[in-house]
Design a protein around this motif. Structure first.
Motif, PDB file in Angstrom:
ATOM      1  N   PRO A 231      13.129  -5.424  -2.116  1.00  0.00           N
ATOM      2  CA  PRO A 231      12.947  -5.015  -3.514  1.00  0.00           C
ATOM      3  C   PRO A 231      11.910  -3.912  -3.679  1.00  0.00           C
ATOM      4  O   PRO A 231      12.061  -3.051  -4.552  1.00  0.00           O
ATOM      5  N   LEU A 232      10.858  -3.922  -2.841  1.00  0.00           N
ATOM      6  CA  LEU A 232       9.859  -2.860  -2.936  1.00  0.00           C
ATOM      7  C   LEU A 232      10.457  -1.506  -2.564  1.00  0.00           C
ATOM      8  O   LEU A 232      10.178  -0.488  -3.201  1.00  0.00           O
ATOM      9  N   ALA A 233      11.277  -1.508  -1.507  1.00  0.00           N
ATOM     10  CA  ALA A 233      11.935  -0.263  -1.107  1.00  0.00           C
ATOM     11  C   ALA A 233      12.896   0.216  -2.187  1.00  0.00           C
ATOM     12  O   ALA A 233      12.992   1.421  -2.476  1.00  0.00           O
TER      13      ALA A 233
ATOM     14  N   LEU B 137       0.514  -1.862 -11.405  1.00  0.00           N
ATOM     15  CA  LEU B 137       1.587  -1.996 -10.422  1.00  0.00           C
ATOM     16  C   LEU B 137       1.197  -2.988  -9.339  1.00  0.00           C
ATOM     17  O   LEU B 137       2.005  -3.829  -8.925  1.00  0.00           O
ATOM     18  N   ALA B 138      -0.058  -2.932  -8.866  1.00  0.00           N
ATOM     19  CA  ALA B 138      -0.523  -3.880  -7.858  1.00  0.00           C
ATOM     20  C   ALA B 138      -0.481  -5.309  -8.395  1.00  0.00           C
ATOM     21  O   ALA B 138      -0.138  -6.252  -7.670  1.00  0.00           O
ATOM     22  N   ASN B 139      -0.790  -5.466  -9.668  1.00  0.00           N
ATOM     23  CA  ASN B 139      -0.743  -6.797 -10.275  1.00  0.00           C
ATOM     24  C   ASN B 139       0.686  -7.317 -10.323  1.00  0.00           C
ATOM     25  O   ASN B 139       0.947  -8.491 -10.018  1.00  0.00           O
ATOM     26  N   PHE B 140       1.639  -6.443 -10.685  1.00  0.00           N
ATOM     27  CA  PHE B 140       3.038  -6.835 -10.715  1.00  0.00           C
ATOM     28  C   PHE B 140       3.506  -7.255  -9.324  1.00  0.00           C
ATOM     29  O   PHE B 140       4.186  -8.277  -9.156  1.00  0.00           O
ATOM     30  N   VAL B 141       3.128  -6.454  -8.320  1.00  0.00           N
ATOM     31  CA  VAL B 141       3.535  -6.765  -6.957  1.00  0.00           C
ATOM     32  C   VAL B 141       2.866  -8.049  -6.477  1.00  0.00           C
ATOM     33  O   VAL B 141       3.457  -8.841  -5.739  1.00  0.00           O
TER      34      VAL B 141
ATOM     35  N   VAL C 239       0.835  -1.202   0.000  1.00  0.00           N
ATOM     36  CA  VAL C 239       0.000   0.000   0.000  1.00  0.00           C
ATOM     37  C   VAL C 239       0.869   1.251   0.000  1.00  0.00           C
ATOM     38  O   VAL C 239       0.584   2.236  -0.696  1.00  0.00           O
ATOM     39  N   VAL C 240       1.957   1.227   0.759  1.00  0.00           N
ATOM     40  CA  VAL C 240       2.855   2.379   0.807  1.00  0.00           C
ATOM     41  C   VAL C 240       3.479   2.622  -0.569  1.00  0.00           C
ATOM     42  O   VAL C 240       3.504   3.760  -1.070  1.00  0.00           O
ATOM     43  N   VAL C 241       3.963   1.558  -1.199  1.00  0.00           N
ATOM     44  CA  VAL C 241       4.621   1.713  -2.501  1.00  0.00           C
ATOM     45  C   VAL C 241       3.630   2.186  -3.556  1.00  0.00           C
ATOM     46  O   VAL C 241       3.890   3.143  -4.305  1.00  0.00           O
ATOM     47  N   VAL C 242       2.474   1.518  -3.628  1.00  0.00           N
ATOM     48  CA  VAL C 242       1.489   1.879  -4.650  1.00  0.00           C
ATOM     49  C   VAL C 242       0.930   3.274  -4.393  1.00  0.00           C
ATOM     50  O   VAL C 242       0.745   4.073  -5.323  1.00  0.00           O
ATOM     51  N   GLY C 243       0.668   3.605  -3.123  1.00  0.00           N
ATOM     52  CA  GLY C 243       0.164   4.937  -2.809  1.00  0.00           C
ATOM     53  C   GLY C 243       1.160   6.020  -3.158  1.00  0.00           C
ATOM     54  O   GLY C 243       0.789   7.074  -3.700  1.00  0.00           O
TER      55      GLY C 243
END
Length: 319
Positions: free
Chosen positions: A107-109, A73-77, A53-57
């Motif tokens: 990796p998200l960071a 992006l949510a689908n990729f994650v 949620v933090v990354v997508v937001g």
């Protein structure tokens, strides 16, 4: 408006999307994916959802161009979460949830850091091409955006060198080395991935705008389709009710058919699927079923042709 007049650019208020919708869609998608993972620690899954949620937001706030970018992006994650859980179950299930969560977030960071570092370049691309039809990815960017597949695939293959007899400290170090390498690759390709997702989101937006124009003929088609389903279901029920013998085999045994079962059988027949759990055995009822099959095929052919003809007639002429 002549051919030289520039097309008006939508206002910022119209183009700006609320953050609530993409966040809800993102959480819903990943929550659904998390429910498919067996044996996942609930605290770990909540931490993963929070990180996503933090990354997508953050990406949505940086580039509020299209809600479909956020969904993409949510689908990729989500795909990343499934692959991550697969390798955790295969090789790293003995590691504590806290370490697994940290490895997942790395990796998200790195992705978010890469996006923030290159945000001005991404914004320049977005602002330079406001027309969605002009936003098309070239093959070089497409290749760079997916260039991480090969090295990450090699990392995944390398983890199979670990065995149940491998000491726990070695497994832990291998896990963090793998996730650190993945984070480094993601940092390098984050710019191209974001640009690709932005452009893909615009393509999806154009597609759904075209689909929205088909709502009226599609509703008319669905109404007529439903009417035929009900009419034939009623015929099946009436014929079977007033027949001295059962006209259907249900579950392998002859028995009277109810209206709910007739509706189900009518839908299956009209769509020409035919599961075989309900079988007509009477001669007359078979003729009725054959008639519904023919009507269903004609309805699909002429119905779809009518929908596309309606869409073509309402399409604005090329400038």
């Amino acid at each position: 408006m002549n051919a030289t007049t520039p097309r008006p650019v939508p206002s910022r208020r119209r183009r700006k999307r609320t953050l609530v919708t993409p966040i809800v869609l993102t959480v819903g998608l990943l929550a659904l994916i998390s429910l498919t993972i067996q044996g996942a620690d609930p605290g770990l899954m909540l931490a993963l959802l929070g990180a996503v949620v933090v990354v997508v937001g953050a990406c949505h706030l940086l580039f509020p161009g299209s809600r479909f970018f956020t969904i993409g992006l949510a689908n990729f994650v989500g795909i990343y979460a499934i692959i991550f859980e697969f390798f955790v179950e295969a090789h790293f299930s003995q590691l504590p949830p806290g370490l697994l969560g940290l490895g997942f977030v790395l990796p998200l960071a790195a992705f978010l850091a890469g996006v923030v570092i290159r945000r001005e370049g991404i914004r320049a691309i977005v602002q330079a091409r406001p027309d969605g039809n002009a936003r098309r990815r070239d093959l070089r960017r497409f290749g760079r955006a997916f260039g991480w597949v090969v090295p990450l695939g090699l990392v995944g293959v390398a983890t199979f060198l670990l065995t149940p007899e491998t000491p726990q400290p070695v497994v832990r170090d291998a896990f963090f080395a793998a996730m650190g390498f993945i984070a480094f690759i993601v940092l390098l390709v984050s710019y191209d991935v974001v640009v690709l997702l932005l452009e893909t989101g615009l393509l999806f937006e154009e597609f759904f705008e075209q689909v929205a124009g088909l709502a009226e003929p599609a509703f008319a088609f669905f109404t007529f389709y439903s009417l035929l389903v009900i009419v034939f279901a009623a015929l099946y029920t009436v014929v079977d009710r007033f027949s001295p013998v059962s006209q259907f085999m249900i579950g392998g045994a002859p028995q009277k058919i109810g209206f709910a079962e007739s509706l189900y059988f009518s839908v299956v027949t009209l769509s020409t699927v035919g599961y075989g759990d309900i079988v007509p055995v009477g001669s007359f009822i078979r003729l009725v079923v054959a008639a519904e099959v023919i009507v269903g095929m004609l309805l699909l052919l002429f119905g779809f042709n009518a929908i596309f003809s309606y869409s073509s007639s309402r399409r604005p002429p090329d400038r």
